[in-house]
Design an enzyme around this catalytic site. Sequence first.
Site, short mmCIF file in Angstrom:
data_model
loop_
_atom_site.label_atom_id
_atom_site.label_comp_id
_atom_site.label_asym_id
_atom_site.label_seq_id
_atom_site.Cartn_x
_atom_site.Cartn_y
_atom_site.Cartn_z
N LYS A 52 -4.55 3.20 5.04
CA LYS A 52 -3.16 3.64 5.23
C LYS A 52 -2.41 2.60 6.04
O LYS A 52 -2.97 1.93 6.90
CB LYS A 52 -3.15 4.97 5.96
CG LYS A 52 -4.06 5.98 5.27
CD LYS A 52 -3.47 7.35 5.14
CE LYS A 52 -4.17 8.10 4.02
NZ LYS A 52 -5.63 7.95 3.97
N GLY A 53 -1.14 2.46 5.75
CA GLY A 53 -0.33 1.53 6.54
C GLY A 53 -0.16 0.18 5.87
O GLY A 53 0.35 -0.75 6.47
N CYS A 54 -0.58 0.08 4.62
CA CYS A 54 -0.38 -1.19 3.91
C CYS A 54 0.71 -1.01 2.87
O CYS A 54 0.74 -0.01 2.18
CB CYS A 54 -1.64 -1.62 3.19
SG CYS A 54 -3.00 -1.92 4.29
N GLU A 55 1.56 -2.02 2.73
CA GLU A 55 2.59 -1.95 1.69
C GLU A 55 1.97 -2.17 0.33
O GLU A 55 2.38 -1.58 -0.66
CB GLU A 55 3.67 -3.00 1.93
CG GLU A 55 4.80 -2.47 2.76
CD GLU A 55 5.97 -3.41 2.79
OE1 GLU A 55 6.41 -3.85 1.71
OE2 GLU A 55 6.43 -3.72 3.89
N SER A 56 0.96 -3.05 0.29
CA SER A 56 0.20 -3.16 -0.94
C SER A 56 -0.98 -2.20 -0.80
O SER A 56 -1.36 -1.86 0.30
CB SER A 56 -0.29 -4.59 -1.14
OG SER A 56 -0.94 -5.04 0.03
#
Lengths: 147, 405
Positions: A52-56
Site C-alpha cells: 500500500k502507498g505506491c502509485e504504481s
Amino acid sequence: MTDSLGQQKPVNIKAQLQACRSKEETFKTLVTLSKTLPRLSTEEKTEQNKIKGCESAVWLIMEENDGRRHFKADSDAKLMRGVLVAILSLVEGKTQTDIQQMDLKAELAELNLSSYLTSSRTNGVLAILDKIKSGSEHRDNQHSPKQ
Amino acid sequence: MAFDPLLLRPLFPILAQSAYDHPLTYLDNAATTQKPLPVLDAIQEYYLSFNANVHRGAHFLSDRATNRFEQARDTVAKFINAPEQSHVIWTKGTTEAINVVAYGLEHILEKGDEILITSLEHHANLVPWQQLAFRTGARLRIVPLTSNGEWEPEFSHYFTDRTRIFAATQVSNAIGASTPLRTMINLAKQQGAFTLVDGAQAVAHYPVDVQALDCDFYVFSGHKMYGPTGIGVLYGKNHALEILMPYQTGGEMVRHVSYQATEFNVLPYRLEAGTPHIEGVIGLAAACDFLNAQDRLALLAWEQSLANHVYTRLLKAGGIEIYSPEKNTTLVSLSVPNIHILDLNAYLDSQGIAVRAGSHCAHPLMAQLGVAGTLRASFACYNTIEEADRFCDVLLDAIDLLNDE
Ligand SMILES: Cc1ncc(COP(=O)(O)O)c(C=O)c1O
C-alpha cells in the site's frame, strides 16, 4: 526456490548504478535492470502481497528458507521493477538479523537512488523498505504465496 | 499581432533555471502556476511596510493593512465581475470554499433530496457533497459522460424537482474539457436548486463573469492563477451567502458575544472566522492586477494553440491515447498503451520537463475512461512553442525507450 535476481550479481548492479552520472543514465540503467526481474504470476499478485502507498502497483513476496530470506517482487511500472532489482540485490539471501541491521535507505542512496526515497514522491519505495524490515522482524510467513 | 510569451518570462525568474542540466520546462500549471514578480513584491511589501492585523487595532499600520486588505476584496470582486465586494469571501482555496457551502447548506437538505454533480469533478467537488449526502440522507447523483468522453445528448432528466444543489466544474483538471454550464445552470435554476461552479481550472485562462454565469456560488484558488497558495475565494449571491450556516465560528465573525448567545457579524465577515491569510489576500489581488494588465483573450488563444499543437503532433505520431479535446483547451491529457505513465513521467523529469502523472484527484472519471491515470501537460501564459515541442520530442523518445518488449 528460484533466485529472484535471475543472472544478475549484486556487485554488478551496484557498479552499474554507481556509474550513472545523470538522472537520464540512472533511468536507462533501471530500465535495463528491470528486464532481469522475473515477473510474478497472476496468482501471486494477490491483494495481500500488494504494497500500500505506491502509485504504481507493487507486489512483494518474502519467504524464509534455512534461516535466510528470499524475495520475489513485481510492479506494473518498469522503472519500479528496476528499483526492485536494486533493493532485492541488497537483501536477497540474507538473514533477518542482517537485514534488520542494514540501513537500506543509505545503501540505496549510495546507488544514486535517493531521489526515489523522498516521501513526497509517494512512489512507495519507503513502504517497500518498511515491509522488508518488518517482514524479517516478525519471522512470519504471512506474505507467502501459498497462504 | 501574435502574443509573445518571452515578454513575460522576465517576470518569472524561477523558470530560468536548469533541472538536471536541462532547461527547466514547467508544464504542470494546472497543479499550480508560477508567481510573477509583482505578486512576490506585493507580499514582500506587505511585510516590509504594513504588516498588522486587520479590522482590529486603531493605529497607523492596522489602518493601512485593513485598507489594502479590503481594496483587495474589491479587486477580486471586479476580477470576476461580482456586483458587491461583500460577496467575496476569503477561504484557503477551492476545497475550503466548497466545504463552506456544503456545511452551510446542510440545514436546507432533507432525506430524498438530490445533490447533482457531473462526471468531470475533482474530488474537491465530489467528496464534500457525497459526505453531505451521507449526513442528510440526500442522494448524490451524477450527470455522466458517455464512454467516448462526450456529454450525453439528453441530460435534462437528471435535473429533477428534488435537485436542491447542482455543483459542476467549469473546466476539468483531468482532461481539460469544459462543461456546458449555461444550459446546466439554467436547468438547475428551473428546479430551484442552488448552483455552484468550481472555477479552479478556469480563472487563470478565461475571463470570468459570475453575473453572466448566473450561478449562486463560484469558487477558485489563488495558486492556480499566478497568486499565492493558501488563499482562495468563495463568491456568492447575497441570498445564497446569507443562507449559509457559518462553517467555522470564533473571532472576527461575531458582532456580540455573551455566554448565552452570539450575534454573528454581517457578510463577508460572518463567513471568515479568525485572522485571515492577509499576505495571501494581498498577493491574490496582485495576481488579478497582473492578469488584468494582459490581453486576456490573447493569452487564452496562445495557451490553447500550445495545447492544440501538442495534440496535433501526438495524434500524428500515433499510438497515444489522448483524452483531452482537440480544441478549446489549455492542456493535453494522455496515456500510452502498455507503458506506465509513471515511467513516462520519470523520463520527462530526467530531461527537466515537469508534468503530472496520476489520477488527478478524479478516480471516478479515470474509472469511466478505463485508465488508472493519465499524463497531463498543462500550459500557462509563459510557456513557449519550443517547450511544447520539447515535450513532444522527449515523450516520443520515452515511448521508444520503454517500448522494447
Ligand atoms: C477543478 C479543480 N477543483 C478543485 C481543486 C482543488 O483546489 P485546491 O487544492 O486549491 O483547494 C482543483 C485543484 O487541483 C481543481 O483542479
